[in-house]
Write a protein that holds these residues in place. Structure first.
Motif, PDB file in Angstrom:
ATOM      1  N   THR A  66       0.859  -1.182   0.000  1.00  0.00           N
ATOM      2  CA  THR A  66       0.000   0.000   0.000  1.00  0.00           C
ATOM      3  C   THR A  66       0.894   1.230   0.000  1.00  0.00           C
ATOM      4  OG1 THR A  66      -1.999   0.984   0.970  1.00  0.00           O
ATOM      5  CG2 THR A  66      -0.275   0.299   2.504  1.00  0.00           C
ATOM      6  N   THR A  67       0.302   2.402  -0.038  1.00  0.00           N
ATOM      7  CA  THR A  67       1.056   3.642  -0.204  1.00  0.00           C
ATOM      8  C   THR A  67       1.762   4.071   1.085  1.00  0.00           C
ATOM      9  OG1 THR A  67      -0.511   4.364  -1.885  1.00  0.00           O
ATOM     10  CG2 THR A  67       0.904   6.055  -0.929  1.00  0.00           C
ATOM     11  N   HIS A  68       2.963   4.589   0.928  1.00  0.00           N
ATOM     12  CA  HIS A  68       3.739   5.172   2.022  1.00  0.00           C
ATOM     13  C   HIS A  68       4.663   6.221   1.402  1.00  0.00           C
ATOM     14  CE1 HIS A  68       5.865   5.580   5.783  1.00  0.00           C
ATOM     15  NE2 HIS A  68       7.005   5.148   5.282  1.00  0.00           N
ATOM     16  N   LYS A  69       4.712   7.388   1.991  1.00  0.00           N
ATOM     17  CA  LYS A  69       5.540   8.480   1.465  1.00  0.00           C
ATOM     18  C   LYS A  69       5.207   8.798   0.007  1.00  0.00           C
ATOM     19  CE  LYS A  69       9.493   7.491   4.483  1.00  0.00           C
ATOM     20  NZ  LYS A  69      10.948   7.139   4.537  1.00  0.00           N
ATOM     21  N   GLY A  70       3.930   8.630  -0.332  1.00  0.00           N
ATOM     22  CA  GLY A  70       3.483   9.007  -1.668  1.00  0.00           C
ATOM     23  C   GLY A  70       3.800   8.019  -2.764  1.00  0.00           C
ATOM     24  N   GLN A  71       4.283   6.811  -2.409  1.00  0.00           N
ATOM     25  CA  GLN A  71       4.566   5.809  -3.431  1.00  0.00           C
ATOM     26  C   GLN A  71       4.209   4.431  -2.891  1.00  0.00           C
ATOM     27  OE1 GLN A  71       9.154   6.298  -3.191  1.00  0.00           O
ATOM     28  NE2 GLN A  71       8.885   4.160  -3.812  1.00  0.00           N
ATOM     29  N   PRO A  72       4.038   3.435  -3.777  1.00  0.00           N
ATOM     30  CA  PRO A  72       3.711   2.085  -3.298  1.00  0.00           C
ATOM     31  C   PRO A  72       4.871   1.488  -2.530  1.00  0.00           C
ATOM     32  CG  PRO A  72       4.118   2.075  -5.672  1.00  0.00           C
ATOM     33  CD  PRO A  72       4.087   3.507  -5.254  1.00  0.00           C
ATOM     34  N   TYR A  73       4.551   0.885  -1.386  1.00  0.00           N
ATOM     35  CA  TYR A  73       5.561   0.330  -0.487  1.00  0.00           C
ATOM     36  C   TYR A  73       5.172  -1.079  -0.074  1.00  0.00           C
ATOM     37  CZ  TYR A  73       9.242   3.510   1.257  1.00  0.00           C
ATOM     38  OH  TYR A  73      10.385   4.256   1.417  1.00  0.00           O
ATOM     39  N   LEU A  74       6.197  -1.877   0.248  1.00  0.00           N
ATOM     40  CA  LEU A  74       5.964  -3.171   0.875  1.00  0.00           C
ATOM     41  C   LEU A  74       5.877  -2.959   2.385  1.00  0.00           C
ATOM     42  CD1 LEU A  74       5.832  -6.284   0.313  1.00  0.00           C
ATOM     43  CD2 LEU A  74       8.264  -6.339   0.916  1.00  0.00           C
ATOM     44  N   TRP A  75       4.876  -3.601   3.008  1.00  0.00           N
ATOM     45  CA  TRP A  75       4.688  -3.513   4.453  1.00  0.00           C
ATOM     46  C   TRP A  75       4.845  -4.903   5.057  1.00  0.00           C
ATOM     47  CZ3 TRP A  75       2.246   0.962   7.092  1.00  0.00           C
ATOM     48  CH2 TRP A  75       2.149   2.081   6.249  1.00  0.00           C
ATOM     49  N   ALA A  76       5.489  -4.968   6.216  1.00  0.00           N
ATOM     50  CA  ALA A  76       5.689  -6.234   6.925  1.00  0.00           C
ATOM     51  C   ALA A  76       4.614  -6.415   7.984  1.00  0.00           C
ATOM     52  CB  ALA A  76       7.069  -6.267   7.574  1.00  0.00           C
ATOM     53  N   ARG A  77       4.264  -7.667   8.265  1.00  0.00           N
ATOM     54  CA  ARG A  77       3.270  -7.969   9.291  1.00  0.00           C
ATOM     55  C   ARG A  77       3.854  -7.675  10.677  1.00  0.00           C
ATOM     56  NH1 ARG A  77      -1.097 -11.705   9.772  1.00  0.00           N
ATOM     57  NH2 ARG A  77      -1.994 -11.388  11.846  1.00  0.00           N
ATOM     58  N   LEU A  78       3.118  -6.920  11.463  1.00  0.00           N
ATOM     59  CA  LEU A  78       3.505  -6.660  12.851  1.00  0.00           C
ATOM     60  C   LEU A  78       2.235  -6.568  13.689  1.00  0.00           C
ATOM     61  CD1 LEU A  78       5.748  -6.036  14.930  1.00  0.00           C
ATOM     62  CD2 LEU A  78       5.329  -3.605  14.484  1.00  0.00           C
ATOM     63  N   ASP A  79       1.993  -7.593  14.479  1.00  0.00           N
ATOM     64  CA  ASP A  79       0.821  -7.591  15.356  1.00  0.00           C
ATOM     65  C   ASP A  79       1.135  -6.828  16.640  1.00  0.00           C
ATOM     66  OD1 ASP A  79      -0.240  -9.184  13.441  1.00  0.00           O
ATOM     67  OD2 ASP A  79      -0.633 -10.908  14.736  1.00  0.00           O
ATOM     68  N   ARG A  80       0.181  -6.014  17.065  1.00  0.00           N
ATOM     69  CA  ARG A  80       0.324  -5.339  18.349  1.00  0.00           C
ATOM     70  C   ARG A  80      -0.099  -6.330  19.428  1.00  0.00           C
ATOM     71  NH1 ARG A  80      -2.212   0.421  20.510  1.00  0.00           N
ATOM     72  NH2 ARG A  80      -0.655   0.673  22.158  1.00  0.00           N
ATOM     73  N   LYS A  81       0.828  -6.621  20.361  1.00  0.00           N
ATOM     74  CA  LYS A  81       0.596  -7.671  21.349  1.00  0.00           C
ATOM     75  C   LYS A  81       0.452  -7.093  22.752  1.00  0.00           C
ATOM     76  CE  LYS A  81       3.185 -11.042  18.606  1.00  0.00           C
ATOM     77  NZ  LYS A  81       4.321 -11.990  18.579  1.00  0.00           N
ATOM     78  N   PRO A  82      -0.200  -7.846  23.643  1.00  0.00           N
ATOM     79  CA  PRO A  82      -0.381  -7.356  25.014  1.00  0.00           C
ATOM     80  C   PRO A  82       0.949  -7.242  25.762  1.00  0.00           C
ATOM     81  CG  PRO A  82      -1.780  -9.266  24.558  1.00  0.00           C
ATOM     82  CD  PRO A  82      -0.827  -9.157  23.433  1.00  0.00           C
ATOM     83  N   ASN A  83       1.005  -6.313  26.712  1.00  0.00           N
ATOM     84  CA  ASN A  83       2.162  -6.255  27.593  1.00  0.00           C
ATOM     85  C   ASN A  83       2.095  -7.412  28.595  1.00  0.00           C
ATOM     86  OD1 ASN A  83       0.352  -5.412  29.659  1.00  0.00           O
ATOM     87  ND2 ASN A  83       0.596  -3.276  29.010  1.00  0.00           N
TER      88      ASN A  83
END
Length: 325
Positions: A66-83
């Protein structure tokens, strides 16, 4: 490119599952197995699973474009986990005999911080306008893969942001049974999810590259449709995974007409993974960089530069490619 991979969601199993109290063969330190019963879930039936498109579940790590900094970017999976404190409370709840009332999350205080660039996955639920955790207590999401990121160096190796390209493994469009490695415009993959596979991902079940010359590729979700799928019953699926050449895969993901996804992993049937010769490495592969080596000046010692020099070459298997960058 197919849009089959555009849905981001936690994919439920085809069958109703049951927990067996013995160590998992899939996840280290998990003291239980999740096994499939012979009953198809109601969610799968409601999504018209019998008319869905079965595709190979590829063993890698999930990515998103999806877009990042105005251009198409690859994004990595990062789940927000409980403390730690919230995770202890949640585990006590899971193992409690009186957990019918549900678990109450404090979204503001129960979760570990994530980078400012983090975004939640699209298909998750919201509560009071805030992303809500799934049944595992995680909030699925993504972070952009920045150029030269050490944390996501293997993700980085399959994208070239200067030329906005991704290094893709898919079926050849004109020759059935032939795989193809080629550069694809990141913009053509916009809003799709993909699987990163290779040397340093999930113990490399497909034998890509080696320790000295690591190699990675992106596979769009839904790219490998199953030609002769088994009937949707426990015995036929078990026989197909056990005795069919096309069944030598990690699992099946069914793409339903409404965008809903249903999966079945070999482990759900009590079968092992990885296996010695998975179906993906039994197929020939061609490298197609036609024009790329003339039109682009790729940086040396990159996968893009290496593959551009192999333009037009065919190999009997992904494992037969000589990885000398």
């Amino acid at each position: 490119m197919s849009g089959l991979g555009a849905v981001q969601q936690k994919v439920p199993c085809l069958f109703v599952t049951q927990v067996k109290e013995e160590p998992s063969a899939k996840r280290e330190r998990q003291p239980f197995k999740v096994l499939a019963t012979e009953r198809i879930t109601q969610k799968a039936l409601d999504a018209d699973i019998h008319s869905a498109i079965p595709t190979e579940k590829v063993d890698g790590t999930c990515c998103y474009v999806t877009t990042h900094k105005g251009q198409p970017y690859l994004w990595a999976r990062l789940d927000r986990k409980p403390n730690k404190q919230a995770e202890k409370r949640f585990k006590r709840f899971l193992y409690s005999t009186d957990n019918c009332k549900g678990f109450t999350w404090d979204i503001e205080n129960d979760f570990k911080p994530v980078p400012e660039s983090w975004i939640p996955a699209k298909a998750i639920e919201y509560y009071n306008g805030k992303p809500f955790p799934d049944e595992n207590g995680h909030i699925p999401g993504w972070v952009p893969v920045e150029k030269n990121s050490k944390q996501y160096c293997w993700h980085n190796s399959v994208v070239d942001y200067e030329f906005e390209l991704a290094l893709i493994l898919k079926h050849h469009s004109e020759e059935p049974g032939l795989l193809e490695i080629s550069p694809v415009a990141l913009s053509d993959l916009s809003e799709q999810t993909l699987e990163l596979i290779g040397t340093n991902v999930n113990a490399n079940p497909y034998g890509l590259g080696n320790k000295k010359h690591p190699a990675h590729l992106l596979v769009p979700h839904g790219a490998f449709k199953i030609k002769t799928p088994p009937a949707l019953n426990h015995n036929d699926l078990l026989s197909w995974f056990n005795g069919c050449k096309e069944g030598k895969i990690e699992g099946i993901v069914w793409h339903c007409s409404d965008g809903y996804l249903i999966k079945l992993h070999r482990h759900h049937l009590g079968l092992n993974w990885p296996i010695v010769d998975p179906h993906l490495v039994s197929q020939p592969v061609v490298v197609t960089f036609s024009g790329a080596k003339h039109d682009y000046n790729f940086e040396s010692k990159t996968l893009f530069n290496y593959f551009s020099k192999l333009d037009g070459q065919r190999f009997n298997s992904l494992r037969d490619i000589e990885w000398e960058l």
